[in-house]
Design a protein around this motif. Structure first.
Motif, short mmCIF file in Angstrom:
data_model
loop_
_atom_site.label_atom_id
_atom_site.label_comp_id
_atom_site.label_asym_id
_atom_site.label_seq_id
_atom_site.Cartn_x
_atom_site.Cartn_y
_atom_site.Cartn_z
N GLN A 1 0.84 -1.21 0.00
CA GLN A 1 0.00 0.00 0.00
C GLN A 1 0.87 1.26 0.00
OE1 GLN A 1 -3.19 -0.78 -0.51
NE2 GLN A 1 -2.49 -2.89 -0.32
N LEU A 2 2.01 1.16 -0.69
CA LEU A 2 2.96 2.24 -0.91
C LEU A 2 3.77 2.62 0.33
CD1 LEU A 2 0.92 4.61 -3.27
CD2 LEU A 2 2.51 2.79 -3.90
N ASP A 3 3.61 1.87 1.42
CA ASP A 3 4.49 2.11 2.57
C ASP A 3 5.93 1.75 2.18
OD1 ASP A 3 2.47 2.96 4.16
OD2 ASP A 3 2.35 1.16 5.40
N LEU A 4 6.88 2.52 2.69
CA LEU A 4 8.29 2.27 2.45
C LEU A 4 8.92 1.65 3.69
CD1 LEU A 4 9.17 5.60 0.64
CD2 LEU A 4 9.34 3.31 -0.37
N PRO A 5 9.99 0.88 3.52
CA PRO A 5 10.64 0.28 4.69
C PRO A 5 11.06 1.32 5.72
CG PRO A 5 11.49 -0.71 2.68
CD PRO A 5 10.64 0.46 2.26
N GLY A 6 10.89 0.98 6.99
CA GLY A 6 11.37 1.85 8.04
C GLY A 6 12.89 1.80 8.13
N SER A 7 13.45 2.64 8.95
CA SER A 7 14.90 2.68 9.11
C SER A 7 15.37 1.41 9.83
CB SER A 7 15.30 3.90 9.94
OG SER A 7 14.85 3.75 11.28
N PRO A 8 16.66 1.08 9.71
CA PRO A 8 17.17 -0.08 10.46
C PRO A 8 16.88 0.02 11.96
CG PRO A 8 18.77 0.61 8.83
CD PRO A 8 17.68 1.66 8.82
N GLU A 9 16.93 1.24 12.49
CA GLU A 9 16.64 1.41 13.91
C GLU A 9 15.18 1.11 14.22
OE1 GLU A 9 20.20 3.36 12.69
OE2 GLU A 9 18.14 3.67 11.97
N GLN A 10 14.28 1.52 13.34
CA GLN A 10 12.85 1.26 13.55
C GLN A 10 12.53 -0.22 13.40
OE1 GLN A 10 11.53 4.00 10.52
NE2 GLN A 10 10.78 5.48 12.03
N VAL A 11 13.14 -0.87 12.43
CA VAL A 11 12.88 -2.31 12.21
C VAL A 11 13.49 -3.15 13.31
CG1 VAL A 11 13.24 -4.22 10.61
CG2 VAL A 11 12.68 -1.95 9.73
N GLY A 12 14.64 -2.71 13.83
CA GLY A 12 15.24 -3.37 15.00
C GLY A 12 15.76 -4.77 14.75
N THR A 13 16.34 -5.00 13.59
CA THR A 13 16.83 -6.34 13.26
C THR A 13 17.99 -6.74 14.16
OG1 THR A 13 16.23 -5.96 10.96
CG2 THR A 13 17.71 -7.80 11.40
N GLN A 14 17.92 -7.96 14.67
CA GLN A 14 19.00 -8.55 15.45
C GLN A 14 19.36 -9.90 14.83
OE1 GLN A 14 16.87 -8.25 19.39
NE2 GLN A 14 18.83 -7.38 20.03
N MET A 15 20.64 -10.22 14.83
CA MET A 15 21.10 -11.50 14.29
C MET A 15 21.97 -12.19 15.33
SD MET A 15 21.87 -10.67 10.28
CE MET A 15 20.72 -9.66 9.32
N PHE A 16 21.66 -13.46 15.59
CA PHE A 16 22.34 -14.24 16.62
C PHE A 16 23.07 -15.39 15.94
CE2 PHE A 16 18.51 -12.29 18.31
CZ PHE A 16 18.98 -11.64 19.44
N LEU A 17 24.38 -15.44 16.13
CA LEU A 17 25.21 -16.42 15.44
C LEU A 17 25.54 -17.59 16.37
CD1 LEU A 17 27.07 -17.37 13.11
CD2 LEU A 17 28.86 -15.92 14.12
N TYR A 18 25.33 -18.79 15.86
CA TYR A 18 25.70 -20.02 16.57
C TYR A 18 26.68 -20.78 15.68
CZ TYR A 18 21.65 -18.85 19.42
OH TYR A 18 20.76 -18.19 20.23
N THR A 19 27.87 -21.06 16.23
CA THR A 19 28.91 -21.73 15.45
C THR A 19 29.39 -22.97 16.18
OG1 THR A 19 30.81 -20.61 16.46
CG2 THR A 19 29.66 -19.43 14.71
N ARG A 20 30.34 -23.66 15.58
CA ARG A 20 30.94 -24.85 16.20
C ARG A 20 31.63 -24.50 17.52
NH1 ARG A 20 31.57 -24.41 10.93
NH2 ARG A 20 31.08 -26.12 9.51
#
Length: 256
Positions: A67-86
């Protein structure tokens, strides 16, 4: 009297036929004037929003499905990534099953109820962020053919957008009940599609009508689509509507 009645009948017919013609009449004259057409321009049309590092996002076609909304800023979206390794002692349960590096992606603030259209727009932001992380992984020696992205609901389309940005070279994408609202019958650039990875599989379990609590996309989305029990409803899920509200508004991907 007969002439007057005939004139009134003529005016009535003319008014009904013309639609956009305005008529006014008095005792001695008749005025016919064309209404001036007015065009209301949606102020959200053809807008672009840019952010540092992740780049710019527009809402020109094909990206009109939110509906023509544009993506919010990275701060607004609040993406977090959690890494699990060997080497990570705080392993996820799934990491115990295979020799994998696993990244869990969370973007709860960007998919908050009730602004669904904004959440749809934000899938492009998260997809871009995932693409950038995959680029770093490739630079560190990972192979695109070893990357497997898994997304649920809006996350399925997020995975698809990351694959789209990587020109379909990701090894595999799995879509779990890709969301239907704002995606059904829209261009493949906006939704999960088999062109997004070397192999795309889609699992459909909640594709009933939205009015009955379904929210999953029934449209073919991959090289292989699984329609579990027909893909619309599942046994043991009595409160489908509340389940839809809680699930439509979450996502992870892993690589070897």
């Amino acid at each position: 009297m007969e002439l007057k009645n005939t004139t009134m009948l003529y005016l009535t017919i003319l008014f009904l036929l013309c639609g956009l013609i305005g008529l006014s009449y008095g005792k001695t004259n008749i005025t016919v004037s064309a209404l001036n057409p007015t065009t209301t321009v949606n102020p959200k049309v053809n807008k672009t929003r840019c952010y540092p590092f992740v780049g710019c996002f527009g809402n020109a076609p094909p990206f009109t499905n939110s509906q023509l909304d544009l993506p919010g800023s990275p701060e607004q979206v609040g993406t977090q990534m959690f890494l699990y390794t060997r080497l990570n002692a705080n392993r996820s349960q799934g990491d115990e099953l295979a020799d994998l590096n696993v990244v869990i992606v969370s973007w709860g603030p960007g998919a908050a109820f009730p602004n669904y259209d904004q959440a749809v727009a934000n899938t492009r932001m998260v997809g871009t962020q995932i693409r950038l992380v995959i680029d770093l992984m490739i630079h560190a020696g990972c192979k695109l053919s070893d990357v497997h992205v898994i997304g649920h609901s809006l996350g399925a389309h997020t995975a698809g957008y990351a694959g789209y940005l990587l020109h379909g070279r990701i090894g595999r994408i799995t879509g779990l009940d890709a969301a239907e609202p704002d995606f059904e019958k829209h261009p493949i650039e906006t939704r999960l599609d088999k062109t997004d990875a070397v192999f795309v599989d889609a699992i459909h379990t909640n594709g009933a009508s939205l009015l009955t609590g379904g929210a999953g996309l029934m449209e073919v989305s991959g090289h292989v689509d699984f329609y579990v029990n027909g893909g619309e409803t599942q046994p043991g899920c009595p409160n489908q509507f509340s389940g839809t509200l809680s699930n439509i508004f979450h996502f992870h991907f892993g690589s070897k």
